[in-house]
Design an enzyme around this catalytic site. Structure first.
Site, PDB file in Angstrom:
ATOM      1  N   THR A 134     -27.836   6.036  -0.093  1.00  0.00           N
ATOM      2  CA  THR A 134     -27.008   6.495   0.253  1.00  0.00           C
ATOM      3  C   THR A 134     -25.701   5.002  -0.188  1.00  0.00           C
ATOM      4  O   THR A 134     -27.197   3.600  -0.139  1.00  0.00           O
ATOM      5  CB  THR A 134     -26.626   6.229   2.159  1.00  0.00           C
ATOM      6  OG1 THR A 134     -25.460   5.899   2.050  1.00  0.00           O
ATOM      7  CG2 THR A 134     -27.614   5.684   2.756  1.00  0.00           C
ATOM      8  N   ASP A 135     -24.592   4.377   0.048  1.00  0.00           N
ATOM      9  CA  ASP A 135     -23.784   3.321  -0.388  1.00  0.00           C
ATOM     10  C   ASP A 135     -24.026   2.763   0.764  1.00  0.00           C
ATOM     11  O   ASP A 135     -24.384   0.999   0.913  1.00  0.00           O
ATOM     12  CB  ASP A 135     -23.027   2.514  -0.370  1.00  0.00           C
ATOM     13  CG  ASP A 135     -21.756   3.509   0.572  1.00  0.00           C
ATOM     14  OD1 ASP A 135     -22.881   4.695   1.856  1.00  0.00           O
ATOM     15  OD2 ASP A 135     -20.881   4.135   0.321  1.00  0.00           O
ATOM     16  N   GLU A 136     -24.839   2.540   2.574  1.00  0.00           N
ATOM     17  CA  GLU A 136     -25.004   2.606   3.454  1.00  0.00           C
ATOM     18  C   GLU A 136     -25.981   1.007   3.573  1.00  0.00           C
ATOM     19  O   GLU A 136     -26.035   0.583   4.077  1.00  0.00           O
ATOM     20  CB  GLU A 136     -25.390   3.040   4.532  1.00  0.00           C
ATOM     21  CG  GLU A 136     -24.137   4.086   4.783  1.00  0.00           C
ATOM     22  CD  GLU A 136     -24.316   4.441   6.236  1.00  0.00           C
ATOM     23  OE1 GLU A 136     -24.826   4.395   7.042  1.00  0.00           O
ATOM     24  OE2 GLU A 136     -23.404   5.817   6.417  1.00  0.00           O
ATOM     25  N   TYR A 169     -30.666   4.144  10.349  1.00  0.00           N
ATOM     26  CA  TYR A 169     -29.924   5.639   9.328  1.00  0.00           C
ATOM     27  C   TYR A 169     -30.461   4.234   8.035  1.00  0.00           C
ATOM     28  O   TYR A 169     -31.408   5.039   6.937  1.00  0.00           O
ATOM     29  CB  TYR A 169     -29.727   6.117   9.595  1.00  0.00           C
ATOM     30  CG  TYR A 169     -29.039   6.288   8.476  1.00  0.00           C
ATOM     31  CD1 TYR A 169     -29.801   7.547   7.306  1.00  0.00           C
ATOM     32  CD2 TYR A 169     -28.082   6.569   7.400  1.00  0.00           C
ATOM     33  CE1 TYR A 169     -29.523   8.339   6.270  1.00  0.00           C
ATOM     34  CE2 TYR A 169     -27.454   6.943   6.095  1.00  0.00           C
ATOM     35  CZ  TYR A 169     -27.899   8.263   6.069  1.00  0.00           C
ATOM     36  OH  TYR A 169     -27.963   8.124   4.873  1.00  0.00           O
ATOM     37  N   LYS A 173     -33.763   4.047   4.672  1.00  0.00           N
ATOM     38  CA  LYS A 173     -32.736   4.909   3.127  1.00  0.00           C
ATOM     39  C   LYS A 173     -33.062   3.356   2.516  1.00  0.00           C
ATOM     40  O   LYS A 173     -33.911   3.758   1.775  1.00  0.00           O
ATOM     41  CB  LYS A 173     -31.387   4.686   3.214  1.00  0.00           C
ATOM     42  CG  LYS A 173     -31.253   6.545   4.114  1.00  0.00           C
ATOM     43  CD  LYS A 173     -31.507   7.770   3.430  1.00  0.00           C
ATOM     44  CE  LYS A 173     -31.654   8.076   2.602  1.00  0.00           C
ATOM     45  NZ  LYS A 173     -31.836   9.380   2.245  1.00  0.00           N
TER      46      LYS A 173
END
Ligand code: NAD
Ligand code: DAU
Length: 363
Positions: A134-136, A169, A173
């Site tokens: 993810t970009d997060e 989260y 990741k």
């Protein structure tokens, strides 16, 4: 039947995974697609009704943290390629229960990597381990000037942006991404990692902004906008993400990372207004009918202000670009949820009601 490749897709009963499974099953009849999913609250085999009887499709219910089972599946289906999507994916849940995120996203990924490594035994030719991230993991970007139209800032996440995750989260990741790269650098495993922006489209669990709000507008329920609604996300139609995964799985440079995004930044409050307008139009309600549902609530803890992905490397090197304009994609999406009320009703009964109550009652 003899297949030329055996591909293991994890998390294939979830939102993005079901689109990836569908694409691969239909496009590559010569591959056997093994969909492995634990069927947590987010996994739903109804997402795959249309392909469940395809001759090149197999479903295995299993937990990626079960290392012995992962080894057995690798062996039984003689897996050549892994596309790993299984994860706990909702930021709000990670704030309440970080352990589950560390378990599945970190230990589960490690268990899968090690099972693949043992099965392949150092014979890497024709093998691929593709990890969907993810970009997060890159943290949050600033808004240059709050009143400017999109893009809201001059900075974007690139493949070399340092990792600065803020939520449990994104921390989980980020950790899993590091393990995947470590398996490439240490053992020579042919890995790929992609970091994608926010997806929207059919079959997304209605805890995420877009399906939750479509469902609430339809039922005249409040729309809980966190903070001032000024956070920015970069939205990509889920089928375009699946197309990118296909291109990268087949043609990506081993050991490399690609960002995937829509060059499509929106402030949350503007998305909410588009959703209200579209749902009201499709239901035949007068303009402005559901505006009163907007309800500003307590902000998400550690809420990242802005995500914006620079996916020019993927475009330049592998020729991928989003196929849908946002206006088209959002109308297709709203139509799909309105036409598939049964799908929503099935998952929003029982446990979901408890989650919804706990999540939004104190706001
Ligand atoms: P989702 O929550 O809809 O689906 C996750 C799937 O994984 C479910 O089917 C669930 O049953 C399965 N799963 C969970 N724990 C498991 C376990 N221990 N063993 C086996 N299966 C398990 O998630 P999604 O939105 O489809 O996201 C898929 C992947 O893409 C995730 O890795 C996520 O981090 C990543 N991603 C999502 C987005 C997005 O906008 N949704 C954007 C970028 C990256
Ligand atoms: O950026 C990619 C990520 O996008 C993925 O890695 C995650 O798996 C996926 O869930 C998504 O994370 P977000 O936190 O951005 O998505 P979500 O739909 O939960 O929220 C989108 C924005 O809307 C965010 O700024 C929070 C806000 N929001 C969300 C909900 C659920 C609200 O204002 N109210 C809400 O009720």
């Amino acid at each position: 039947m003899k297949f030329c490749k055996n591909i293991l897709i994890t998390g294939g009963a979830g939102f993005i995974g079901s689109h990836v499974v569908r694409l691969f099953v239909n496009k590559y009849p010569e591959y056997r697609i093994v969909n492995l999913d634990a069927l947590t609250y987010a996994g739903n085999l109804a997402n795959l009704k249309d392909i469940e009887n395809a001759p090149n499709y197999v479903f295995v219910k299993a937990d990626i943290c079960d290392f012995d089972k992962m080894c057995a599946v690798m062996k039984e289906y003689d897996i050549d390629g892994v596309i790993h999507l299984a994860a706990e994916s909702h930021v709000d849940r990670s704030i309440k229960d970080p352990f589950t995120f560390a378990r599945t996203n970190v230990m589960g990924t490690l268990s899968l990597l090690q099972a693949a490594r043992q099965h392949w035994g150092g014979q890497w030719s024709g093998k691929r381990f593709y990890h969907i991230s993810t970009d997060e993991v890159y943290g949050a970007l600033e808004l240059d000037a709050p009143e400017e139209p999109a893009p809201y800032g001059s900075c974007f996440f690139t493949e070399s942006t340092p990792y600065t995750p803020h939520s449990p989260y994104s921390a989980s990741k980020a950790s899993s991404d590091h393990f995947v790269r470590a398996y490439h650098d240490t053992y020579g495993m042919p890995t790929l990692v992609t970091n994608c922006s926010n997806n929207y489209g059919p079959y997304q669990f209605p805890e995420k902004l877009i399906p939750l709000f479509i469902n609430n507008i339809r039922h005249g329920k409040p729309l809980p906008v966190y903070g001032k609604g000024e956070n920015v996300r970069d939205w990509l139609y889920v089928v375009d993400h699946a197309r990118a995964i296909d291109v990268i799985f087949h043609n990506g440079q081993v050991g490399d990372t690609y960002n995937i995004g829509g060059f499509n930044e929106w402030k949350n409050i503007d998305i909410v207004k588009v959703l209200i307008k579209t749902v009201d139009k499709l239901l035949g309600n007068p303009v402005g009918h559901s505006d009163h549902l907007i309800t500003y609530v307590t902000d998400r803890a550690g809420h990242d202000l802005r995500y914006a992905i620079d996916s020019s490397k993927l475009h330049r090197e592998l020729g991928w670009a989003p196929s849908l304009q946002f206006e088209e994609g959002i109308e297709l999406t709203v139509r799909w949820y309105l036409d598939n009320q049964d799908w929503l009703d099935n998952i929003t009964s029982g446990e979901y009601e408890k989650y919804y109550e706990e999540m939004y009652s104190k706001s």
